[in-house]
Design a protein around this motif. Structure first.
Motif, short mmCIF file in Angstrom:
data_model
loop_
_atom_site.label_atom_id
_atom_site.label_comp_id
_atom_site.label_asym_id
_atom_site.label_seq_id
_atom_site.Cartn_x
_atom_site.Cartn_y
_atom_site.Cartn_z
N ALA A 16 0.83 -1.21 0.00
CA ALA A 16 0.00 0.00 0.00
C ALA A 16 0.86 1.26 0.00
O ALA A 16 0.57 2.23 -0.71
N LYS A 17 1.94 1.24 0.76
CA LYS A 17 2.85 2.40 0.77
C LYS A 17 3.50 2.58 -0.59
O LYS A 17 3.65 3.70 -1.06
N SER A 25 -7.86 -0.98 -0.41
CA SER A 25 -7.89 -0.86 -1.87
C SER A 25 -7.19 -2.06 -2.52
O SER A 25 -7.67 -2.59 -3.52
N LEU A 26 -6.07 -2.48 -1.95
CA LEU A 26 -5.36 -3.65 -2.47
C LEU A 26 -6.28 -4.86 -2.48
O LEU A 26 -6.34 -5.59 -3.47
N TYR A 27 -6.98 -5.07 -1.38
CA TYR A 27 -7.84 -6.24 -1.28
C TYR A 27 -9.03 -6.14 -2.24
O TYR A 27 -9.48 -7.14 -2.79
N ARG A 28 -9.54 -4.92 -2.48
CA ARG A 28 -10.60 -4.75 -3.48
C ARG A 28 -10.08 -5.09 -4.87
O ARG A 28 -10.79 -5.70 -5.68
N TRP A 29 -8.85 -4.69 -5.16
CA TRP A 29 -8.26 -4.99 -6.47
C TRP A 29 -8.08 -6.50 -6.63
O TRP A 29 -8.28 -7.04 -7.72
N VAL A 30 -7.73 -7.18 -5.54
CA VAL A 30 -7.61 -8.64 -5.59
C VAL A 30 -8.98 -9.27 -5.87
O VAL A 30 -9.11 -10.11 -6.76
N LEU A 31 -9.99 -8.84 -5.12
CA LEU A 31 -11.34 -9.38 -5.32
C LEU A 31 -11.87 -9.09 -6.71
O LEU A 31 -12.62 -9.89 -7.27
N GLY A 32 -11.47 -7.96 -7.28
CA GLY A 32 -11.92 -7.58 -8.61
C GLY A 32 -11.11 -8.21 -9.73
O GLY A 32 -11.37 -7.98 -10.91
N GLY A 33 -10.08 -8.98 -9.37
CA GLY A 33 -9.28 -9.66 -10.38
C GLY A 33 -8.20 -8.80 -11.02
O GLY A 33 -7.61 -9.17 -12.02
N HIS A 34 -7.92 -7.64 -10.44
CA HIS A 34 -6.92 -6.72 -10.98
C HIS A 34 -5.51 -7.01 -10.46
O HIS A 34 -4.54 -6.52 -11.04
N LEU A 35 -5.41 -7.76 -9.37
CA LEU A 35 -4.13 -7.97 -8.71
C LEU A 35 -4.13 -9.35 -8.06
O LEU A 35 -5.15 -9.79 -7.53
N LYS A 45 -0.81 -13.15 3.68
CA LYS A 45 -0.95 -12.64 2.31
C LYS A 45 0.24 -11.77 1.95
O LYS A 45 0.69 -10.95 2.76
N ARG A 46 0.72 -11.94 0.72
CA ARG A 46 1.84 -11.14 0.22
C ARG A 46 1.55 -10.73 -1.21
O ARG A 46 0.82 -11.41 -1.94
N PHE A 47 2.14 -9.63 -1.61
CA PHE A 47 2.00 -9.10 -2.96
C PHE A 47 3.37 -9.06 -3.60
O PHE A 47 4.36 -8.72 -2.94
N LYS A 48 3.45 -9.39 -4.88
CA LYS A 48 4.72 -9.33 -5.59
C LYS A 48 4.96 -7.90 -6.06
O LYS A 48 4.08 -7.27 -6.67
N ARG A 49 6.15 -7.40 -5.76
CA ARG A 49 6.53 -6.04 -6.16
C ARG A 49 6.35 -5.88 -7.67
O ARG A 49 5.82 -4.87 -8.14
N GLU A 57 2.52 0.74 -14.11
CA GLU A 57 3.11 1.17 -15.37
C GLU A 57 2.10 1.10 -16.52
O GLU A 57 2.13 1.93 -17.43
N ARG A 58 1.24 0.13 -16.47
CA ARG A 58 0.23 -0.04 -17.53
C ARG A 58 -1.01 0.81 -17.29
O ARG A 58 -1.94 0.80 -18.09
N GLY A 59 -1.05 1.48 -16.14
CA GLY A 59 -2.22 2.27 -15.81
C GLY A 59 -3.43 1.43 -15.49
O GLY A 59 -4.58 1.85 -15.68
N GLU A 60 -3.19 0.22 -14.99
CA GLU A 60 -4.29 -0.70 -14.72
C GLU A 60 -4.86 -0.59 -13.30
O GLU A 60 -5.82 -1.25 -12.97
N ALA A 61 -4.26 0.24 -12.48
CA ALA A 61 -4.77 0.38 -11.11
C ALA A 61 -6.16 0.99 -11.17
O ALA A 61 -6.34 2.05 -11.77
N PRO A 62 -7.15 0.31 -10.61
CA PRO A 62 -8.50 0.86 -10.63
C PRO A 62 -8.52 2.22 -9.95
O PRO A 62 -7.81 2.46 -8.99
N SER A 63 -9.33 3.10 -10.47
CA SER A 63 -9.40 4.44 -9.89
C SER A 63 -10.11 4.39 -8.56
O SER A 63 -10.86 3.47 -8.25
N LYS A 64 -9.89 5.42 -7.78
CA LYS A 64 -10.55 5.52 -6.47
C LYS A 64 -12.05 5.61 -6.67
O LYS A 64 -12.52 6.22 -7.62
#
Length: 66
Positions: A16-17, A25-35, A45-49, A57-64
């Motif tokens: 998140a930092k 938000s990270l967990y919402r992105w996971v549930l939404g299939g974005h991450l 739970k861990r996330f790959k850098r 970089e691809r601009g795929e982060a869901p907007s707020k």
């Protein structure tokens, strides 16, 4: 997880930092299939850098507010 080193894996707080968002938000992105989220042998739970950086970089982060 055998293909990732310990330094490649981030806790939710670290991730998140890195992407300047809330952990929720990270967990919402996971549930939404974005991450993807990975589990340690202890069940944490861990996330790959690289996943996070590619998403940004691809601009795929869901907007707020989504």
């Amino acid at each position: 997880m055998s293909d990732a080193t310990g330094s490649d894996l981030l806790t939710a707080e670290e991730a998140a930092k890195l992407v300047r968002c809330r952990r929720e938000s990270l967990y919402r992105w996971v549930l939404g299939g974005h991450l993807n989220v990975y589990r340690t042998p202890g069940g944490h739970k861990r996330f790959k850098r690289g996943d996070l950086m590619r998403m940004l970089e691809r601009g795929e982060a869901p907007s707020k507010g989504r």
